[in-house]
Design a protein around this motif. Structure first.
Motif, PDB file in Angstrom:
ATOM      1  N   ALA A  63      42.522  52.824  59.294  1.00 35.17           N
ATOM      2  CA  ALA A  63      42.670  52.632  58.241  1.00 35.17           C
ATOM      3  C   ALA A  63      43.890  51.303  57.431  1.00 35.17           C
ATOM      4  O   ALA A  63      43.751  50.884  56.288  1.00 35.17           O
ATOM      5  CB  ALA A  63      43.019  54.093  57.102  1.00 35.17           C
ATOM      6  N   VAL A  64      44.544  50.963  58.784  1.00 37.15           N
ATOM      7  CA  VAL A  64      45.566  50.517  59.022  1.00 37.15           C
ATOM      8  C   VAL A  64      45.023  49.084  59.780  1.00 37.15           C
ATOM      9  O   VAL A  64      44.464  49.367  60.133  1.00 37.15           O
ATOM     10  CB  VAL A  64      47.437  50.735  59.161  1.00 37.15           C
ATOM     11  N   ARG A  72      51.508  55.589  63.026  1.00 37.31           N
ATOM     12  CA  ARG A  72      52.030  55.551  62.143  1.00 37.31           C
ATOM     13  C   ARG A  72      50.824  56.735  60.677  1.00 37.31           C
ATOM     14  O   ARG A  72      49.594  56.393  61.160  1.00 37.31           O
ATOM     15  CB  ARG A  72      52.419  53.910  61.504  1.00 37.31           C
ATOM     16  N   PRO A  73      51.588  56.425  59.976  1.00 37.11           N
ATOM     17  CA  PRO A  73      50.466  56.985  59.043  1.00 37.11           C
ATOM     18  C   PRO A  73      49.069  55.388  58.233  1.00 37.11           C
ATOM     19  O   PRO A  73      49.065  54.479  58.498  1.00 37.11           O
ATOM     20  CB  PRO A  73      50.954  57.304  57.432  1.00 37.11           C
ATOM     21  N   GLY A  74      47.831  56.583  58.889  1.00 35.94           N
ATOM     22  CA  GLY A  74      46.826  54.972  59.041  1.00 35.94           C
ATOM     23  C   GLY A  74      46.154  54.969  60.259  1.00 35.94           C
ATOM     24  O   GLY A  74      45.342  53.850  59.976  1.00 35.94           O
ATOM     25  N   GLY A  75      46.991  55.279  60.862  1.00 34.70           N
ATOM     26  CA  GLY A  75      46.393  54.438  62.007  1.00 34.70           C
ATOM     27  C   GLY A  75      45.337  55.157  63.558  1.00 34.70           C
ATOM     28  O   GLY A  75      45.669  56.346  62.580  1.00 34.70           O
ATOM     29  N   ILE A  76      45.329  55.077  64.508  1.00 33.25           N
ATOM     30  CA  ILE A  76      44.552  55.498  65.166  1.00 33.25           C
ATOM     31  C   ILE A  76      45.298  55.913  66.628  1.00 33.25           C
ATOM     32  O   ILE A  76      46.041  54.925  66.914  1.00 33.25           O
ATOM     33  CB  ILE A  76      43.513  54.652  65.479  1.00 33.25           C
ATOM     34  N   GLY A 119      47.606  67.430  63.947  1.00 27.43           N
ATOM     35  CA  GLY A 119      48.108  66.750  62.942  1.00 27.43           C
ATOM     36  C   GLY A 119      46.834  65.254  62.906  1.00 27.43           C
ATOM     37  O   GLY A 119      46.932  64.698  61.452  1.00 27.43           O
ATOM     38  N   PHE A 120      46.331  65.077  63.840  1.00 26.19           N
ATOM     39  CA  PHE A 120      45.477  64.153  63.851  1.00 26.19           C
ATOM     40  C   PHE A 120      43.972  65.111  63.040  1.00 26.19           C
ATOM     41  O   PHE A 120      43.515  65.495  62.739  1.00 26.19           O
ATOM     42  CB  PHE A 120      45.259  63.695  65.608  1.00 26.19           C
ATOM     43  N   GLU A 121      42.934  63.719  62.605  1.00 25.19           N
ATOM     44  CA  GLU A 121      42.086  64.318  61.622  1.00 25.19           C
ATOM     45  C   GLU A 121      40.836  63.994  63.581  1.00 25.19           C
ATOM     46  O   GLU A 121      40.615  62.069  63.730  1.00 25.19           O
ATOM     47  CB  GLU A 121      41.398  62.587  60.900  1.00 25.19           C
ATOM     48  N   PRO A 122      40.570  64.604  64.241  1.00 27.73           N
ATOM     49  CA  PRO A 122      39.550  64.270  65.753  1.00 27.73           C
ATOM     50  C   PRO A 122      38.442  64.058  65.212  1.00 27.73           C
ATOM     51  O   PRO A 122      37.905  63.814  63.976  1.00 27.73           O
ATOM     52  CB  PRO A 122      39.848  66.001  65.884  1.00 27.73           C
ATOM     53  N   ARG A 149      42.548  59.935  64.438  1.00 28.64           N
ATOM     54  CA  ARG A 149      43.168  59.631  63.270  1.00 28.64           C
ATOM     55  C   ARG A 149      44.329  59.873  62.296  1.00 28.64           C
ATOM     56  O   ARG A 149      44.214  61.371  61.710  1.00 28.64           O
ATOM     57  CB  ARG A 149      42.277  58.801  62.461  1.00 28.64           C
ATOM     58  N   ARG A 150      45.205  59.012  61.488  1.00 23.05           N
ATOM     59  CA  ARG A 150      46.405  60.233  61.395  1.00 23.05           C
ATOM     60  C   ARG A 150      46.617  59.688  59.805  1.00 23.05           C
ATOM     61  O   ARG A 150      46.276  58.881  59.934  1.00 23.05           O
ATOM     62  CB  ARG A 150      47.839  59.492  61.781  1.00 23.05           C
TER      63      ARG A 150
END
Length: 270
Positions: free
Chosen positions: A45-46, A137-141, A226-229, A268-269
């Motif tokens: 996302a980033v 970071r938020p939006g990171g992978i 806390g990740f979207e796997p 994905r965070r």
């Protein structure tokens, strides 16, 4: 062949034999996979610019990414970091354990290549994933590339090697099998034949214990951190070779060419 260090001192490959690593597993063999991973990073996302490479070993993935990304390489073996510094002097190198290292900053992406093979229990795998989350970071992978997954593991043989301008040659043979399918690890037995420039030869044999977790365990631990796997394994990898990603139906090369690894887990965070 597993490229991680961060393993017990019993493995000579990552200690006194580290200088042979570029011949045992030549850096050019990582180019196609690194291109695919760059495409995966671009799906974050980033915008991905800064990447943390946990368990970077001799830096053979990093050498193909450093032209487009700013890399920080972490490994538990000082000997392997020395090899990587010679190959990747532009990159930051940090001596540390992927389970517990904390750098006090975040990155756009975190890469854990086949270094994660040397994690052989869920508690340690959870620590590695938590380390990746803490640095993402938020939006990171975060991208994890294990060689083996329990459901698709097959015993087999392999080998390879190469040489250098000084006249050194190295080759290896590998036999991988599972002594107990009920646990989370398999056994790899290696034979290294190392010929020095003066013609002298040494043969080194050692057995390594490598993780082979179930896909469900990976997804559960990624979500728990806390990740979207997301998982791309087994048949997904075969589909990727034909140019079609089994999960998305899109170009499996990530828009950047390359070859999908045998197994790939993505966090994905948000």
């Amino acid at each position: 062949m597993a490229g991680m260090t961060g393993v017990p001192d019993e493995y000579r490959l990552y200690r006194d034999l580290a200088g042979w690593w570029p011949l045992i597993s030549p850096p050019e063999e990582y180019a196609a996979e690194a291109a695919y991973l760059a495409g995966v990073f671009s799906s974050a996302a980033v915008r991905v610019r800064e990447v943390l490479d946990l368990g970077s070993g001799g830096g053979h993935v990093a050498v193909h990414l450093k032209g487009r990304l700013a890399l920080t390489l972490v490994d538990l073996s000082g000997e392997m970091l020395s090899v990587s510094r010679g190959l990747n002097p532009e990159c930051a190198h940090v001596l540390g354990d992927m389970r517990t290292v904390r750098l006090g900053r975040v990155f756009d992406a975190v890469l854990v290549h086949d270094a994660v093979d040397y994690v052989t229990c869920e508690a340690d795998l959870q620590q590695v994933i938590e380390t990746a989350f803490a640095h993402c970071r938020p939006g990171g992978i975060a991208v994890f590339v294990p060689d083996h997954v329990a459901e698709t593991f097959q015993a087999g043989r392999g080998g390879g090697g190469g040489g250098d301008a000084a006249g050194r040659r190295a080759s290896f043979r590998e036999w991988t099998w599972d002594p107990d399918p009920a646990d989370d690890w398999v056994r790899a037995e290696y034979e290294f034949v190392l010929r020095a420039a003066d013609g002298s030869v040494q043969v080194v044999r050692e057995a390594h214990r490598l993780g082979a977790f179930r896909r469900g365990a990976w997804l559960r631990l990624l979500a728990g951190a806390g990740f979207e796997p997301e998982a791309r394994c087994g048949q997904d990898a075969q589909d990727a070779q034909t140019g079609q990603d089994a999960q998305t139906g899109q170009d499996a090369q990530g828009g950047a060419g390359g070859r999908m690894p045998r197994n790939l887990f993505i966090g994905r965070r948000a």
